[in-house]
Design an enzyme around this catalytic site. Sequence first.
Site, PDB file in Angstrom:
ATOM      1  N   ASP A 241     -10.842  -7.646   7.462  1.00 26.82           N
ATOM      2  CA  ASP A 241      -9.846  -8.723   7.365  1.00 26.82           C
ATOM      3  C   ASP A 241      -9.532  -9.297   8.748  1.00 26.82           C
ATOM      4  O   ASP A 241      -9.381 -10.514   8.909  1.00 26.82           O
ATOM      5  CB  ASP A 241      -8.544  -8.203   6.724  1.00 26.82           C
TER       6      ASP A 241
ATOM      7  N   ASP B 215       0.860  -1.187   0.000  1.00 29.40           N
ATOM      8  CA  ASP B 215       0.000   0.000   0.000  1.00 29.40           C
ATOM      9  C   ASP B 215       0.897   1.238   0.000  1.00 29.40           C
ATOM     10  O   ASP B 215       1.644   1.467   0.959  1.00 29.40           O
ATOM     11  CB  ASP B 215      -0.885   0.015   1.254  1.00 29.40           C
TER      12      ASP B 215
ATOM     13  N   ALA C 239     -19.979  -1.016  13.521  1.00 28.19           N
ATOM     14  CA  ALA C 239     -20.151  -0.820  14.963  1.00 28.19           C
ATOM     15  C   ALA C 239     -21.330  -1.606  15.526  1.00 28.19           C
ATOM     16  O   ALA C 239     -21.452  -1.783  16.736  1.00 28.19           O
ATOM     17  CB  ALA C 239     -20.315   0.661  15.258  1.00 28.19           C
TER      18      ALA C 239
HETATM   19  P1  ATP Z   1     -13.313  -3.006   5.969  1.00 24.43           P
HETATM   20  O1  ATP Z   1     -13.759  -3.202   4.543  1.00 24.43           O
HETATM   21  O2  ATP Z   1     -13.282  -1.557   6.416  1.00 24.43           O
HETATM   22  O3  ATP Z   1     -12.090  -3.742   6.348  1.00 24.43           O
HETATM   23  P2  ATP Z   1     -15.786  -4.362   6.521  1.00 24.43           P
HETATM   24  O4  ATP Z   1     -16.770  -3.370   5.968  1.00 24.43           O
HETATM   25  O5  ATP Z   1     -15.521  -5.590   5.742  1.00 24.43           O
HETATM   26  O6  ATP Z   1     -14.437  -3.629   6.890  1.00 24.43           O
HETATM   27  P3  ATP Z   1     -17.041  -4.026   9.070  1.00 24.43           P
HETATM   28  O7  ATP Z   1     -18.421  -4.559   9.155  1.00 24.43           O
HETATM   29  O8  ATP Z   1     -16.850  -2.545   8.967  1.00 24.43           O
HETATM   30  O9  ATP Z   1     -16.261  -4.823   7.938  1.00 24.43           O
HETATM   31  O10 ATP Z   1     -16.205  -4.457  10.356  1.00 24.43           O
HETATM   32  C1  ATP Z   1     -15.908  -5.788  10.656  1.00 24.43           C
HETATM   33  C2  ATP Z   1     -16.100  -5.996  12.145  1.00 24.43           C
HETATM   34  O11 ATP Z   1     -15.201  -5.139  12.870  1.00 24.43           O
HETATM   35  C3  ATP Z   1     -17.495  -5.648  12.639  1.00 24.43           C
HETATM   36  O12 ATP Z   1     -18.359  -6.763  12.522  1.00 24.43           O
HETATM   37  C4  ATP Z   1     -17.214  -5.282  14.094  1.00 24.43           C
HETATM   38  O13 ATP Z   1     -17.109  -6.451  14.880  1.00 24.43           O
HETATM   39  C5  ATP Z   1     -15.853  -4.626  14.028  1.00 24.43           C
HETATM   40  N1  ATP Z   1     -16.022  -3.169  13.904  1.00 24.43           N
HETATM   41  C6  ATP Z   1     -15.971  -2.432  12.762  1.00 24.43           C
HETATM   42  N2  ATP Z   1     -16.204  -1.124  13.020  1.00 24.43           N
HETATM   43  C7  ATP Z   1     -16.389  -1.029  14.367  1.00 24.43           C
HETATM   44  C8  ATP Z   1     -16.663   0.051  15.279  1.00 24.43           C
HETATM   45  N3  ATP Z   1     -16.792   1.315  14.853  1.00 24.43           N
HETATM   46  N4  ATP Z   1     -16.791  -0.258  16.591  1.00 24.43           N
HETATM   47  C9  ATP Z   1     -16.660  -1.507  17.043  1.00 24.43           C
HETATM   48  N5  ATP Z   1     -16.411  -2.570  16.234  1.00 24.43           N
HETATM   49  C10 ATP Z   1     -16.271  -2.344  14.929  1.00 24.43           C
END
Ligand code: ATP
Length: 305
Positions: free
Chosen positions: A256, A15, A227
């Site tokens: 990930d 990256d 979240a």
């Molecule tokens: P990214 O593509 O940004 O890596 P994603 O969209 O695939 O992430 P998310 O659903 O945003 O995945 O996040 C994965 C997990 O991380 C969520 O299910 C939660 O457990 C944790 N998580 C993400 N954001 C938060 C937050 N603001 N507070 C607490 N836990 C979070």
Amino acid sequence: MDEYDLLVVGSANADLVIGVERRPAAGETVLGSDLAVHPGGKGANQAVAAARLGARTALLARVGDDAHGRLLLDAQRAAGVDPVGVLVGGAPTGVALITVDPSGDNSIVVSPGANGRLTPEDVRAAAGLFQASRVVSAQLEVPLETVVEAVRHLAPGSRFVLNPSPPRPLPRELLEACDPLIVNEHEAKVILAGADGSGADVGEDPQGWARALLALGPRSVVVTLGAEGALVAWPERVVRVPSVTVDAVDTTGAGDAFTAALACRLGAGASLQEAARYAARVGAVAVTRHGAQESYPTAAEVDAL
Ligand code: ATP
């Protein structure tokens, strides 16, 4: 058998990040910050996250014979990943060119490079790694046919976990191997909209997405909700897994971390629901720190949350 808790099949990218006051328009040149180079790519991120949690982890990936490839290999070794499956050469290491403005909005160009040269033949040549692994996880930053080949080499009794990112419609053979398929909102919508080729609106209800995804063939589905935590769904029931309330500073690579943590808890014998609860804690720690691989906690740090 069982030399590894987790084998990750996937991408490794350097990256290259530059901070800018304003992202450039077409034909425009802007000056930015010093260049920062970080190890990334969904496969490499997942392997590092799992190894930091203490899982015996291997990565099947391809990097170039260049400085970025060496940076990625060093990061894998430093985290404790067995790099035996990291193939070198064939194309330059994959790169993500990232510009970030002060509001945190970014523009990203990815050159898949060597990731695009991870072939079904590479998977066949690594059959021994598959036979030695309790869980195999994959994403879609390497060719789809390579991921499909991977599910043909799973050891008896082992488990396959897929985070279909970047999302696209998936063949039935791949969907039926997933236990679970792990998607965020965007991935759920793209896969569902493309499933019947209609591009139809799939609504806004995560439970509805989970049920509709199960109808495509996976044995289980996890929908991550930032979240809000996650939903875990089987054909007979859906349960909600809460997140932990934290001060989020950077969600890069949280998905990930979540997928890796879930996969390695499954490898340790946990139920899917227990594994998802643990993964939500790991994701929560990851968002309290900057970066992707740099943000991933050890098991002790997760226990301390
Ligand atoms: P990214 O593509 O940004 O890596 P994603 O969209 O695939 O992430 P998310 O659903 O945003 O995945 O996040 C994965 C997990 O991380 C969520 O299910 C939660 O457990 C944790 N998580 C993400 N954001 C938060 C937050 N603001 N507070 C607490 N836990 C979070």
